[in-house]
Design a protein around this motif. Structure first.
Motif, PDB file in Angstrom:
ATOM      1  N   MET A   1      35.395  40.771 -10.672  1.00  0.00           N
ATOM      2  CA  MET A   1      36.827  40.792 -10.919  1.00  0.00           C
ATOM      3  C   MET A   1      37.489  39.602 -10.222  1.00  0.00           C
ATOM      4  O   MET A   1      37.187  39.279  -9.088  1.00  0.00           O
ATOM      5  CB  MET A   1      37.421  42.106 -10.407  1.00  0.00           C
ATOM      6  N   ILE A   2      38.397  38.974 -10.892  1.00  0.00           N
ATOM      7  CA  ILE A   2      39.092  37.806 -10.361  1.00  0.00           C
ATOM      8  C   ILE A   2      40.211  38.268  -9.439  1.00  0.00           C
ATOM      9  O   ILE A   2      40.982  39.157  -9.769  1.00  0.00           O
ATOM     10  CB  ILE A   2      39.683  36.954 -11.514  1.00  0.00           C
ATOM     11  N   GLU A   3      40.272  37.644  -8.252  1.00  0.00           N
ATOM     12  CA  GLU A   3      41.331  37.931  -7.278  1.00  0.00           C
ATOM     13  C   GLU A   3      42.564  37.129  -7.672  1.00  0.00           C
ATOM     14  O   GLU A   3      42.519  35.905  -7.747  1.00  0.00           O
ATOM     15  CB  GLU A   3      40.854  37.539  -5.878  1.00  0.00           C
ATOM     16  N   LEU A   4      43.661  37.821  -7.945  1.00  0.00           N
ATOM     17  CA  LEU A   4      44.899  37.142  -8.323  1.00  0.00           C
ATOM     18  C   LEU A   4      45.690  36.770  -7.080  1.00  0.00           C
ATOM     19  O   LEU A   4      45.735  37.525  -6.118  1.00  0.00           O
ATOM     20  CB  LEU A   4      45.738  38.045  -9.224  1.00  0.00           C
ATOM     21  N   ASP A   5      46.332  35.615  -7.139  1.00  0.00           N
ATOM     22  CA  ASP A   5      47.162  35.226  -6.000  1.00  0.00           C
ATOM     23  C   ASP A   5      48.452  36.046  -6.010  1.00  0.00           C
ATOM     24  O   ASP A   5      48.812  36.681  -6.997  1.00  0.00           O
ATOM     25  CB  ASP A   5      47.429  33.725  -5.999  1.00  0.00           C
ATOM     26  N   GLU A   6      49.119  36.020  -4.869  1.00  0.00           N
ATOM     27  CA  GLU A   6      50.305  36.856  -4.699  1.00  0.00           C
ATOM     28  C   GLU A   6      51.411  36.509  -5.692  1.00  0.00           C
ATOM     29  O   GLU A   6      52.045  37.397  -6.256  1.00  0.00           O
ATOM     30  CB  GLU A   6      50.826  36.721  -3.269  1.00  0.00           C
ATOM     31  N   ALA A   7      51.656  35.229  -5.924  1.00  0.00           N
ATOM     32  CA  ALA A   7      52.723  34.827  -6.837  1.00  0.00           C
ATOM     33  C   ALA A   7      52.486  35.376  -8.244  1.00  0.00           C
ATOM     34  O   ALA A   7      53.418  35.828  -8.909  1.00  0.00           O
ATOM     35  CB  ALA A   7      52.855  33.310  -6.859  1.00  0.00           C
ATOM     36  N   THR A   8      51.240  35.358  -8.682  1.00  0.00           N
ATOM     37  CA  THR A   8      50.907  35.900 -10.004  1.00  0.00           C
ATOM     38  C   THR A   8      51.142  37.404 -10.043  1.00  0.00           C
ATOM     39  O   THR A   8      51.714  37.933 -11.006  1.00  0.00           O
ATOM     40  CB  THR A   8      49.441  35.585 -10.363  1.00  0.00           C
ATOM     41  N   LEU A   9      50.703  38.101  -8.993  1.00  0.00           N
ATOM     42  CA  LEU A   9      50.919  39.544  -8.934  1.00  0.00           C
ATOM     43  C   LEU A   9      52.409  39.886  -8.939  1.00  0.00           C
ATOM     44  O   LEU A   9      52.841  40.816  -9.620  1.00  0.00           O
ATOM     45  CB  LEU A   9      50.251  40.139  -7.697  1.00  0.00           C
ATOM     46  N   VAL A  10      53.182  39.129  -8.173  1.00  0.00           N
ATOM     47  CA  VAL A  10      54.629  39.374  -8.107  1.00  0.00           C
ATOM     48  C   VAL A  10      55.261  39.140  -9.473  1.00  0.00           C
ATOM     49  O   VAL A  10      56.078  39.945  -9.934  1.00  0.00           O
ATOM     50  CB  VAL A  10      55.290  38.504  -7.021  1.00  0.00           C
ATOM     51  N   ALA A  11      54.887  38.062 -10.124  1.00  0.00           N
ATOM     52  CA  ALA A  11      55.436  37.765 -11.455  1.00  0.00           C
ATOM     53  C   ALA A  11      55.092  38.879 -12.446  1.00  0.00           C
ATOM     54  O   ALA A  11      55.954  39.321 -13.216  1.00  0.00           O
ATOM     55  CB  ALA A  11      54.916  36.424 -11.951  1.00  0.00           C
ATOM     56  N   ARG A  12      53.877  39.350 -12.404  1.00  0.00           N
ATOM     57  CA  ARG A  12      53.477  40.441 -13.308  1.00  0.00           C
ATOM     58  C   ARG A  12      54.192  41.740 -12.960  1.00  0.00           C
ATOM     59  O   ARG A  12      54.603  42.485 -13.844  1.00  0.00           O
ATOM     60  CB  ARG A  12      51.966  40.643 -13.262  1.00  0.00           C
ATOM     61  N   ALA A  13      54.319  42.011 -11.668  1.00  0.00           N
ATOM     62  CA  ALA A  13      55.022  43.237 -11.248  1.00  0.00           C
ATOM     63  C   ALA A  13      56.491  43.167 -11.642  1.00  0.00           C
ATOM     64  O   ALA A  13      57.081  44.181 -12.035  1.00  0.00           O
ATOM     65  CB  ALA A  13      54.869  43.439  -9.745  1.00  0.00           C
ATOM     66  N   ARG A  14      57.090  41.980 -11.543  1.00  0.00           N
ATOM     67  CA  ARG A  14      58.483  41.817 -11.952  1.00  0.00           C
ATOM     68  C   ARG A  14      58.642  42.136 -13.439  1.00  0.00           C
ATOM     69  O   ARG A  14      59.660  42.658 -13.874  1.00  0.00           O
ATOM     70  CB  ARG A  14      58.968  40.400 -11.672  1.00  0.00           C
ATOM     71  N   ASP A  15      57.597  41.847 -14.221  1.00  0.00           N
ATOM     72  CA  ASP A  15      57.600  42.165 -15.654  1.00  0.00           C
ATOM     73  C   ASP A  15      57.218  43.617 -15.907  1.00  0.00           C
ATOM     74  O   ASP A  15      56.923  44.002 -17.032  1.00  0.00           O
ATOM     75  CB  ASP A  15      56.653  41.228 -16.413  1.00  0.00           C
ATOM     76  N   ARG A  16      57.192  44.407 -14.814  1.00  0.00           N
ATOM     77  CA  ARG A  16      56.951  45.855 -14.846  1.00  0.00           C
ATOM     78  C   ARG A  16      55.509  46.229 -15.167  1.00  0.00           C
ATOM     79  O   ARG A  16      55.241  47.229 -15.838  1.00  0.00           O
ATOM     80  CB  ARG A  16      57.915  46.567 -15.793  1.00  0.00           C
ATOM     81  N   ASP A  17      54.574  45.442 -14.647  1.00  0.00           N
ATOM     82  CA  ASP A  17      53.152  45.756 -14.748  1.00  0.00           C
ATOM     83  C   ASP A  17      52.790  46.629 -13.537  1.00  0.00           C
ATOM     84  O   ASP A  17      52.695  46.144 -12.415  1.00  0.00           O
ATOM     85  CB  ASP A  17      52.332  44.469 -14.740  1.00  0.00           C
ATOM     86  N   PRO A  18      52.589  47.941 -13.758  1.00  0.00           N
ATOM     87  CA  PRO A  18      52.321  48.836 -12.620  1.00  0.00           C
ATOM     88  C   PRO A  18      51.008  48.515 -11.905  1.00  0.00           C
ATOM     89  O   PRO A  18      50.901  48.708 -10.692  1.00  0.00           O
ATOM     90  CB  PRO A  18      52.289  50.235 -13.235  1.00  0.00           C
TER      91      PRO A  18
END
Length: 180
Positions: A1-18
């Motif tokens: 599994m690829i480790e996502l950086d924090e900025a990517t996770l935040v951007a996805r979470a902002r788009d409501r990705d639980p």
């Protein structure tokens, strides 16, 4: 599994990705809980509540975050402010213990007893510090935040933060002198 950086996770979470937000929570939940626990003098129930409220607030207000890279500071600021508000309302009286602080136990009973006594002394000394001083000391010494970041988190200047930390260090050093 690829480790996502924090900025990517935040951007996805902002788009409501639980799933992305869950990864952020897992990444920070222990650190935020530990900060709350220490700021609230070891009151585990209050620390759990504040940590949970911090993440609920983060989920609700994540779309307002301007810079993805600011998530960590924003999370710490939210938790710190909630703790300070709670401390202004009431004064918890429970002590911190080695398990709550994440310290390992020692197989040597004499050393373990000394460590336990030192932890009780440190807990009592931290409890006597003013809330703002305790917050600055914990954010610097335990969580490794910069003076500038702490100033932003608690709403003051880096110079004031340095002063608060210096006073906290002096008081703690005096109390902890027997364990040096």
């Amino acid at each position: 599994m690829i480790e996502l950086d924090e900025a990517t996770l935040v951007a996805r979470a902002r788009d409501r990705d639980p799933a992305a937000f869950e990864l952020l929570v897992r990444r920070y939940q222990r650190r935020i809980y530990t900060l709350c626990l220490r700021m609230l003098n070891g009151a585990t129930g209050d620390a759990e509540d504040v940590a949970q409220e911090t993440f609920v607030t983060a989920w609700r207000r994540l779309p307002e975050l301007q810079h993805d890279a600011a998530f960590s500071s924003w999370l710490y600021r939210t938790a710190t402010n909630r703790c300070l508000t709670l401390l202004q309302r009431r004064k918890p009286t429970t002590d911190l213990d080695e398990d709550e602080l994440g310290l390992t136990t020692d197989d040597d009973p004499a050393r373990a007893a000394g460590n336990s006594a030192a932890m009780r002394a440190l807990s009592a000394a931290l409890r006597r510090l003013p809330a703002q001083q305790r917050a600055c000391w914990l954010l610097r010494e335990v969580h490794g935040r910069s003076y500038q970041e702490i100033a932003e988190l608690v709403g003051t200047t880096p110079t004031a933060v340095r002063g608060r930390i210096a006073r906290a260090r002096a008081e703690l050093a005096e109390v902890m002198e027997p364990w040096r």
